[in-house]
Write a protein that holds these residues in place. Sequence first.
Motif, PDB file in Angstrom:
ATOM      1  N   SER A  22       0.855  -1.191   0.000  1.00  0.00           N
ATOM      2  CA  SER A  22       0.000   0.000   0.000  1.00  0.00           C
ATOM      3  C   SER A  22       0.891   1.241   0.000  1.00  0.00           C
ATOM      4  CB  SER A  22      -0.907  -0.014   1.228  1.00  0.00           C
ATOM      5  OG  SER A  22      -0.130   0.058   2.391  1.00  0.00           O
ATOM      6  N   ALA A  23       0.268   2.383  -0.313  1.00  0.00           N
ATOM      7  CA  ALA A  23       1.032   3.634  -0.419  1.00  0.00           C
ATOM      8  C   ALA A  23       1.617   4.026   0.931  1.00  0.00           C
ATOM      9  CB  ALA A  23       0.100   4.741  -0.905  1.00  0.00           C
ATOM     10  N   MET A  24       2.910   4.348   0.944  1.00  0.00           N
ATOM     11  CA  MET A  24       3.525   4.915   2.165  1.00  0.00           C
ATOM     12  C   MET A  24       4.423   6.060   1.723  1.00  0.00           C
ATOM     13  SD  MET A  24       4.350   1.579   4.474  1.00  0.00           S
ATOM     14  CE  MET A  24       4.827   0.591   3.084  1.00  0.00           C
ATOM     15  N   SER A  25       4.100   7.242   2.196  1.00  0.00           N
ATOM     16  CA  SER A  25       4.833   8.422   1.771  1.00  0.00           C
ATOM     17  C   SER A  25       6.320   8.245   2.065  1.00  0.00           C
ATOM     18  CB  SER A  25       4.286   9.639   2.508  1.00  0.00           C
ATOM     19  OG  SER A  25       4.810  10.782   1.915  1.00  0.00           O
ATOM     20  N   GLU A  26       7.135   8.326   1.025  1.00  0.00           N
ATOM     21  CA  GLU A  26       8.581   8.107   1.202  1.00  0.00           C
ATOM     22  C   GLU A  26       9.223   9.330   1.819  1.00  0.00           C
ATOM     23  OE1 GLU A  26       7.120   8.231  -1.841  1.00  0.00           O
ATOM     24  OE2 GLU A  26       6.784   6.102  -2.274  1.00  0.00           O
ATOM     25  N   LEU A 322      -0.477  -4.415   2.023  1.00  0.00           N
ATOM     26  CA  LEU A 322       0.481  -4.490   3.138  1.00  0.00           C
ATOM     27  C   LEU A 322       1.267  -3.186   3.218  1.00  0.00           C
ATOM     28  CD1 LEU A 322       1.891  -7.994   2.180  1.00  0.00           C
ATOM     29  CD2 LEU A 322       0.429  -7.529   4.163  1.00  0.00           C
ATOM     30  N   GLY A 323       1.312  -2.603   4.400  1.00  0.00           N
ATOM     31  CA  GLY A 323       2.099  -1.387   4.583  1.00  0.00           C
ATOM     32  C   GLY A 323       3.328  -1.663   5.427  1.00  0.00           C
ATOM     33  N   ARG A 324       3.161  -1.484   6.748  1.00  0.00           N
ATOM     34  CA  ARG A 324       4.320  -1.542   7.653  1.00  0.00           C
ATOM     35  C   ARG A 324       5.060  -2.884   7.619  1.00  0.00           C
ATOM     36  NH1 ARG A 324       0.697   0.680  12.358  1.00  0.00           N
ATOM     37  NH2 ARG A 324      -0.802  -0.333  10.973  1.00  0.00           N
ATOM     38  N   ALA A 325       4.323  -3.979   7.370  1.00  0.00           N
ATOM     39  CA  ALA A 325       4.999  -5.284   7.340  1.00  0.00           C
ATOM     40  C   ALA A 325       6.104  -5.286   6.283  1.00  0.00           C
ATOM     41  CB  ALA A 325       3.983  -6.389   7.045  1.00  0.00           C
TER      42      ALA A 325
END
Length: 407
Positions: A22-26, A322-325
């Motif tokens: 999933s999107a996670m602001s870099e 999946l984001g943080r994983a």
Amino acid sequence: MKVSEKCILPCGAVLPNRLAKSAMSENMANPVFYPGQAFYQAYKTWVEGGTGLCISGNVMIDSRYLGEANNVVIEKGLDNSLELKHWASATQNSQAHIWIQLNHPGKQTPKFLTKEPVAPSSLALIPPLDKMFNKPRELTESEILDIIERFGYAAKVVKESGFQGVQIHGAHGYLVSQFLSSRHNQRKDQWGGPIENRMRFVQEVYKEIRKNVGPSFPIGIKLNSADFGKGGFTHEEAVLVAKSLSDLGIDLIELSGGSYEAPVMTGAKIKESTQKREAYFLEYAAAIKKVIKCPLMVTGGFRTGEFIHTALEEGNLDIVGLGRALCLNPEFSKQVMAGEKVVSDVHPLSSGFKVVDAIFPLEIIWYTMQIHRMGAGKRPKPKAGVYSSILHSAMDIGVQSIKRVRS
Ligand SMILES: Cc1cc2nc3c(=O)[nH]c(=O)nc-3n(C[C@H](O)[C@H](O)[C@H](O)COP(=O)(O)O)c2cc1C
């Protein structure tokens, strides 16, 4: 369905498996909004880790309105096409997709970045957020039309740069989601009022993007299953919006939830029982799945291979987000597909002091630090302390901005 099964989208494009980042602001563009080598490196790592669809962190469509200090921007007059092409090449000619998430923050742009934010209506965020975000000005009709055009232009550049798709950020309290909410959108014109009017903005954004990218390029949306705040976008309205976008031809709907005012997207304020059984928004999926023709992705809380297999087999969703994983283990997807007994290292973060936890958005800055490690070609560090992420953030974006980074 099986996790390694292909997924055919309405536009004809094929995702190689059922796992998506999933999107996670870099938050690592340079001062003129260019994505450098670090973007290529991080996405190459995720692609090599087996994730079939990698959605970028939010890329802004107007440099006057940023969500974070170091966002990538795509707009007319800004030529970062070489850097975008390099980033897109991180798929290494594999079957994997990299999609760019396009966003306008509306009122969720911190004070230190924007003096006068814009929004559907001139209503401030609730306390204490009103101290960090200025009260917005109401958008004029011509400004609304300009924003719609900007989404279309940015999507065209995304396609020309070699990415495989775009995603509209329609969740988490940003501009699209502000238009959908009866609390944030109190307009009396064709853009406000009943849900049919409030969804006009996102429908027009979708149509403009489609006009610019053609029928065979994937367009997705991240949508709230509900706002979880007082008087906001309801689950019943989410079902109507999902159906309408699916009828218009959207290729993938991702379900999430919440906003800065109710940050349930990363599990805050989610019932303990829901956190324990993983997948914060899965209970909203069935009603939406019934009314759409495109695949449904659900994001938030997935932590074990076992639960991912079960959720897919039960069939209430088509893609697991999946984001943080993936920030702690970029090979998580490969291991899940191989049938290994994988359990993510994602754990609650705290400095040990309530005041520090309240000031610093640890859930964001700690994981951003892990993304920056990946961008530098290093392994994530699941045992890193929260103070090292506060220091990293301070050095990276300046002390004054730490408090204002997205919560
Ligand atoms: C560091 C960080 C940055 C994020 N940035 C974005 C973003 O740019 N766009 C977005 O839609 N969601 C963003 N999110 C939310 C994630 O996409 C996801 O919805 C959330 O982390 C829950 O999924 P998880 O439990 O698998 O981590 C971000 C989350 C984190 C941790």
